[in-house]
Scaffold this motif. Structure first.
Motif, PDB file in Angstrom:
ATOM      1  N   PRO A   1       0.946  -1.319  -0.193  1.00 34.18           N
ATOM      2  CA  PRO A   1       0.046  -0.052  -0.003  1.00 34.18           C
ATOM      3  C   PRO A   1       0.868   1.060   0.046  1.00 34.18           C
ATOM      4  O   PRO A   1       1.905   1.091   0.799  1.00 34.18           O
ATOM      5  N   ARG A   2       0.489   2.101  -0.989  1.00 37.59           N
ATOM      6  CA  ARG A   2       1.343   3.191  -0.943  1.00 37.59           C
ATOM      7  C   ARG A   2       1.559   3.914   0.278  1.00 37.59           C
ATOM      8  O   ARG A   2       2.975   4.335   0.738  1.00 37.59           O
ATOM      9  N   ASP A   3       0.531   4.112   1.129  1.00 37.17           N
ATOM     10  CA  ASP A   3       0.784   4.942   2.361  1.00 37.17           C
ATOM     11  C   ASP A   3       1.594   4.170   3.427  1.00 37.17           C
ATOM     12  O   ASP A   3       1.859   4.721   4.535  1.00 37.17           O
ATOM     13  N   GLN A   4       2.086   2.709   3.110  1.00 33.63           N
ATOM     14  CA  GLN A   4       3.043   2.232   3.943  1.00 33.63           C
ATOM     15  C   GLN A   4       4.530   2.474   3.994  1.00 33.63           C
ATOM     16  O   GLN A   4       5.504   1.898   4.283  1.00 33.63           O
ATOM     17  N   ILE A   5       4.645   3.295   2.578  1.00 40.46           N
ATOM     18  CA  ILE A   5       6.245   3.502   2.173  1.00 40.46           C
ATOM     19  C   ILE A   5       6.559   4.991   2.596  1.00 40.46           C
ATOM     20  O   ILE A   5       6.014   5.921   2.756  1.00 40.46           O
ATOM     21  N   THR A   6       7.779   4.974   3.524  1.00 46.17           N
ATOM     22  CA  THR A   6       8.598   6.117   3.739  1.00 46.17           C
ATOM     23  C   THR A   6       9.579   6.386   3.004  1.00 46.17           C
ATOM     24  O   THR A   6      10.275   5.410   2.541  1.00 46.17           O
ATOM     25  N   ALA A   7       9.705   7.405   2.423  1.00 46.26           N
ATOM     26  CA  ALA A   7      10.885   7.670   1.385  1.00 46.26           C
ATOM     27  C   ALA A   7      11.353   9.150   1.644  1.00 46.26           C
ATOM     28  O   ALA A   7      11.056   9.797   2.549  1.00 46.26           O
ATOM     29  N   THR A   8      12.699   9.072   1.410  1.00 51.28           N
ATOM     30  CA  THR A   8      13.624  10.311   1.408  1.00 51.28           C
ATOM     31  C   THR A   8      12.806  11.375   0.383  1.00 51.28           C
ATOM     32  O   THR A   8      12.201  10.953  -0.588  1.00 51.28           O
ATOM     33  N   PRO A   9      13.196  12.670   0.609  1.00 51.41           N
ATOM     34  CA  PRO A   9      12.562  13.572  -0.103  1.00 51.41           C
ATOM     35  C   PRO A   9      13.839  13.567  -1.456  1.00 51.41           C
ATOM     36  O   PRO A   9      14.880  12.824  -1.276  1.00 51.41           O
ATOM     37  N   TYR A  10      13.416  14.014  -2.683  1.00 50.44           N
ATOM     38  CA  TYR A  10      14.363  14.271  -3.775  1.00 50.44           C
ATOM     39  C   TYR A  10      15.176  15.458  -3.086  1.00 50.44           C
ATOM     40  O   TYR A  10      15.291  16.486  -4.088  1.00 50.44           O
ATOM     41  N   GLU A  11      16.097  15.281  -2.466  1.00 47.76           N
ATOM     42  CA  GLU A  11      16.867  16.517  -1.826  1.00 47.76           C
ATOM     43  C   GLU A  11      18.384  15.971  -2.097  1.00 47.76           C
ATOM     44  O   GLU A  11      18.795  15.021  -1.300  1.00 47.76           O
ATOM     45  N   PRO A  12      18.884  16.613  -3.111  1.00 56.85           N
ATOM     46  CA  PRO A  12      20.320  16.026  -3.262  1.00 56.85           C
ATOM     47  C   PRO A  12      21.176  16.059  -2.148  1.00 56.85           C
ATOM     48  O   PRO A  12      22.118  15.227  -1.692  1.00 56.85           O
TER      49      PRO A  12
ATOM     50  N   ARG B   1      18.900  22.949 -16.253  1.00 52.81           N
ATOM     51  CA  ARG B   1      20.105  22.099 -16.174  1.00 52.81           C
ATOM     52  C   ARG B   1      19.677  20.679 -16.961  1.00 52.81           C
ATOM     53  O   ARG B   1      20.593  19.856 -16.846  1.00 52.81           O
ATOM     54  N   GLY B   2      18.536  20.402 -17.017  1.00 56.42           N
ATOM     55  CA  GLY B   2      18.250  18.960 -17.723  1.00 56.42           C
ATOM     56  C   GLY B   2      17.761  18.187 -16.464  1.00 56.42           C
ATOM     57  O   GLY B   2      17.712  16.880 -16.716  1.00 56.42           O
ATOM     58  N   GLU B   3      17.530  18.571 -15.385  1.00 55.96           N
ATOM     59  CA  GLU B   3      17.230  17.663 -14.191  1.00 55.96           C
ATOM     60  C   GLU B   3      15.794  17.241 -14.492  1.00 55.96           C
ATOM     61  O   GLU B   3      14.950  17.715 -15.210  1.00 55.96           O
ATOM     62  N   LYS B   4      15.392  16.349 -13.912  1.00 53.80           N
ATOM     63  CA  LYS B   4      13.992  15.675 -13.907  1.00 53.80           C
ATOM     64  C   LYS B   4      13.212  15.895 -12.560  1.00 53.80           C
ATOM     65  O   LYS B   4      13.696  15.893 -11.452  1.00 53.80           O
ATOM     66  N   ILE B   5      11.944  16.187 -12.781  1.00 52.90           N
ATOM     67  CA  ILE B   5      11.228  16.681 -11.826  1.00 52.90           C
ATOM     68  C   ILE B   5      10.395  15.302 -11.338  1.00 52.90           C
ATOM     69  O   ILE B   5       9.775  14.493 -12.338  1.00 52.90           O
ATOM     70  N   GLU B   6      10.218  15.118 -10.170  1.00 58.03           N
ATOM     71  CA  GLU B   6       9.319  14.286  -9.396  1.00 58.03           C
ATOM     72  C   GLU B   6       8.080  14.552  -8.862  1.00 58.03           C
ATOM     73  O   GLU B   6       7.788  15.618  -8.623  1.00 58.03           O
ATOM     74  N   ALA B   7       7.152  13.513  -8.892  1.00 58.96           N
ATOM     75  CA  ALA B   7       5.700  14.029  -8.332  1.00 58.96           C
ATOM     76  C   ALA B   7       5.523  14.616  -6.893  1.00 58.96           C
ATOM     77  O   ALA B   7       4.961  15.699  -6.750  1.00 58.96           O
ATOM     78  N   THR B   8       6.593  14.271  -6.104  1.00 57.05           N
ATOM     79  CA  THR B   8       6.657  14.972  -4.864  1.00 57.05           C
ATOM     80  C   THR B   8       7.471  16.312  -4.737  1.00 57.05           C
ATOM     81  O   THR B   8       7.430  16.850  -3.662  1.00 57.05           O
ATOM     82  N   ASP B   9       8.259  16.471  -5.757  1.00 52.49           N
ATOM     83  CA  ASP B   9       8.711  17.735  -5.760  1.00 52.49           C
ATOM     84  C   ASP B   9       7.816  19.194  -5.802  1.00 52.49           C
ATOM     85  O   ASP B   9       6.784  18.911  -6.462  1.00 52.49           O
ATOM     86  N   TRP B  10       8.270  20.223  -5.435  1.00 54.02           N
ATOM     87  CA  TRP B  10       7.629  21.511  -5.678  1.00 54.02           C
ATOM     88  C   TRP B  10       7.546  21.690  -7.273  1.00 54.02           C
ATOM     89  O   TRP B  10       8.529  21.584  -7.735  1.00 54.02           O
ATOM     90  N   MET B  11       6.483  22.073  -7.638  1.00 56.91           N
ATOM     91  CA  MET B  11       6.264  22.680  -9.102  1.00 56.91           C
ATOM     92  C   MET B  11       5.323  23.626  -9.227  1.00 56.91           C
ATOM     93  O   MET B  11       4.306  23.797  -8.587  1.00 56.91           O
ATOM     94  N   PRO B  12       5.586  24.418 -10.171  1.00 59.51           N
ATOM     95  CA  PRO B  12       4.760  25.616 -10.400  1.00 59.51           C
ATOM     96  C   PRO B  12       3.394  24.929 -10.916  1.00 59.51           C
ATOM     97  O   PRO B  12       3.253  24.042 -11.363  1.00 59.51           O
TER      98      PRO B  12
END
Lengths: 122, 313, 264
Positions: free
Chosen positions: A58-69, B16-27
């Protein structure tokens, strides 16, 4: 809310292609229950490929990192824990008239010997 | 962080050619453009199943029967993958699968002109598989570079499966082209019927404001006309090679300009078909979707109820 | 006595006749149901389920191809001619399978009843004296596992849900029941098929096993058992069919009939 009753849940789908590999995420689907999700996952994601196992989560059971470099950043030198950090071994071994040896060579050697033993037995 | 700074950072990522994800902030604009594009793409796959579905029960050999079933199934599968991407984008707006499917028969989402058209003969089913899919493949291949990562991921899978569709369509066409006079005529008639729709499929020649915004966000990277030219490059010689006549006396390759010259489709007519669902089969196929979805809400509700009952045990 | 291949079976004319009759039952059942299943394409209650159901339809048609191939090896025409160029009188499928799809409850119930029957029929031919059939049965049975699981889940869940779903399911069972006997059978030559070891148990035993497993599913689904399986009024195994089969065949062969000799 009456309308909300018709809403299926989101399941993330993971496929294990062979037992030598881990499950890999391949996408998601909506389903009324996990057992239905397992069944539809097979046809929605494995119409052509082979697999040995499917997980639906179930999607709500997944804990993920943000896409933060920043979370994944390793800025400082970590050569000390990598093969590339030990290139000098080759030069040092030559001083002892020996060649440097890699793990891959040992694995190939071990597997090769096994193969020969099997041949001998057969 | 102010909205301006956020936006500027977002655009830096895009550039920069980066890809955006569903959970990212976007306009919001980016989100809305994506929803519009991907929702239409998803719905086109699902509505696109219908013209060929009509020929599934009539496929003339066992092998064709199996292949066209598999092909239409793949299209439903592509619809599923794309709907999931659109659903995740639309979730913050409170929209779900139920809403996105309902939008089809409530005329709140458009689908490609070709899927409003009739498939009158087996050759039509063949031409859909060969040329309509061919056009769609060119479109989709160009989208593989899209800035929105979840879309790029499903497109990769979709394109891989389209390679089977391509072979399937070509195989039907080649059999007809090598067949009896009647079969050849059937094929020519089908090409005559579909040609204009195929040119329209890629959209208007000029870059519309909406298309300009999509290029800006690198949701897409090629213009309609570039893609139409690529389609003509790839397909015109093949159409000619099997002895068919393209129903456009002005069609030629301009060696100097290095581009195809063609008679433009009736933009007005096809525009109305897509906008107002005025195609010969629009209403009928939307009704099929309504029956499938609304007419079987009782099934989905029952499955949710019985999950609860099972979980309670 | 075992028949290792078509050549050996062809030497015994009686065996050849009854074997072909059984193969037509198998092939026609699979083709007819697979065709009906494929009519659900694009119309299932949800998109994911649509994709899954189409795989089942393809499996059924694929199995029909296998049985038509066996018939062809035994001297019958090529598989396409067998599928597209036989009158309804020559068809040996159960009448139940040629009926229109009805609603989802009818399709689910019919499919589940068929899948359980198919599983048992494949058991009956798993050790068939006709070895090409025995080998195929083993493969097909492995594919049918998914069908059985899928349809069991749908059948029991629709029942458990109560309300409209359960009512529709009960109605479906009611309209299926009178025609069930025509499906759950090995046709006219059952005793001879047994004698020659082509099948290992008869209709009576098949129905006993079917009933015992199906009763469990009915109880899980919360449905009343409708009682004995009556003998059918119209027996597809004898070539008796409804108009619905004629309609089905007329649609299915529409393109083929334009020119049966042409390469499509």
């Amino acid at each position: 809310m009456e309308e909300k009753q018709t809403e299926y849940s989101i399941f993330e789908v993971f496929i294990q292609r062979t037992q030598a590999e881990h499950h890999v995420h391949v996408g998601s689907l909506v389903a009324p229950s996990p057992d239905v999700a397992i069944q539809t996952a097979r046809e929605n994601f494995l119409r052509r490929e082979k697999a040995v196992n499917i997980w639906v989560v179930p999607r709500d059971q997944i804990t993920a990192t943000p896409y933060e470099p920043d979370f994944f950043t390793r800025e400082m030198d970590r050569k000390y824990r990598e093969v590339a950090g030990y290139t000098e071994n080759g030069r040092l071994w030559r001083m002892f008239k020996e060649k440097a040896i890699t793990l891959e060579e040992i694995v190939a050697y071990v597997e090769g010997r096994k193969a020969r033993e099997r041949k001998k037995q057969a | 962080m102010t909205e301006d700074v956020r936006y500027a950072r977002f655009m830096e990522r895009i550039e920069r050619g980066e890809k955006i994800e569903a959970t990212d902030w976007m306009p919001d604009e980016y989100r809305h453009l994506l929803i519009k594009l991907i929702h239409m793409h998803a719905v086109s796959e699902i509505m696109g199943a219908y013209p060929e579905k009509e020929w599934v029960p009539k496929a003339p050999t066992l092998r064709r029967k199996l292949a066209i079933m598999a092909k239409v199934q793949d299209e439903m599968g592509h619809g599923q993958l794309l709907l999931r991407v659109a659903e995740d984008l639309a979730a913050p707006l409170g929209k779900t699968r139920e809403d996105l499917v309902e939008d089809v028969y409530k005329s709140r989402v458009k689908f490609h002109n070709v899927f409003h058209m009739e498939a009158k003969t087996w050759a039509d089913a063949g031409v859909i598989g060969w040329l309509v899919d061919g056009a769609a493949i060119i479109n989709q291949a160009a989208l593989l570079e899209t800035s929105y990562a979840p879309y790029a991921r499903v497109l990769k899978r979709i394109c891989a499966e389209e390679s089977f569709h391509m072979q399937h369509g070509e195989n039907i066409i080649l059999a007809l082209a090598m067949g009896t006079e009647e079969q050849k005529q059937m094929l020519q008639d089908a090409l005559n019927y579909w040609w204009e729709s195929l040119l329209f499929f890629f959209g208007p020649k000029e870059v519309t404001p909406a298309a300009e915004r999509m290029l800006h966000y690198r949701i897409r990277t090629k213009t309609n006309e570039e893609l139409r030219q690529k389609f003509l490059d790839k397909y015109v010689p093949r159409i000619w090679s099997i002895g068919l006549t393209i129903p456009d006396p002005h069609l030629r390759y301009d060696e100097e300009k290095k581009e195809w010259v063609y008679t433009e489709p009736d933009w007005e007519k096809f525009g109305r078909i897509v906008r107002y669902n005025e195609g010969p089969k629009s209403k009928e196929r939307m009704e099929l979707r309504r029956t499938a979805h609304e007419g079987q809400r009782w099934v989905r509700e029952a499955m949710i109820r019985s999950r609860m009952a099972t979980a309670a045990v | 006595m075992k028949f290792e291949n078509a050549a050996q079976a062809k030497q015994n004319e009686r065996v050849l006749t009854i074997l072909k009759d059984l193969l037509f039952q198998l092939a026609d059942d699979e083709l007819t149901l697979g065709h009906r299943d494929s009519e659900w394409l694009g119309l299932c209650p949800d998109i994911e389920g649509d994709v899954a159901f189409s795989s089942i339809a393809q499996d059924e048609v694929g199995h029909a191809v296998f049985f038509f191939d066996l018939l062809h090896e035994l001297g019958e025409e090529d598989p396409d001619s067998l599928a597209f160029n036989r009158s309804s009188k020559a068809r040996r499928n159960g009448v139940l399978l040629e009926r229109g799809n009805g609603d989802w409850a009818y399709s689910v119930a019919r499919h589940y009843f068929y899948d359980l029957f198919e599983d048992l029929r494949l058991q009956a031919i798993a050790d068939s004296s006709y070895l090409p059939l025995a080998h195929g049965a083993a493969k097909i049975r492995r594919e049918e596992v998914y069908h059985l699981m899928h349809m069991h889940l749908w059948f029991t869940r629709l029942g458990k849900a109560g309300g409209e779903a359960k009512e529709r399911l009960e109605k479906a069972v009611q309209s299926i029941w009178p025609e069930l006997g025509g499906l759950l059978s090995f046709g006219l030559h059952e005793q001879e098929l047994l004698k020659h070891g082509i099948i290992s148990f008869d209709t009576h035993e098949l129905r006993r096993r079917w009933t015992s497993r199906m009763k469990a599913a009915f109880s899980e689904a919360g449905l009343m058992w409708p009682g004995e399986i009556p003998e059918p009024r119209m027996d597809g195994r004898k070539g008796e069919h409804s108009e619905e089969l004629d309609e089905l065949l007329s649609t299915m062969t529409e393109v083929y009939r334009m020119d049966p000799a042409a390469n499509w």
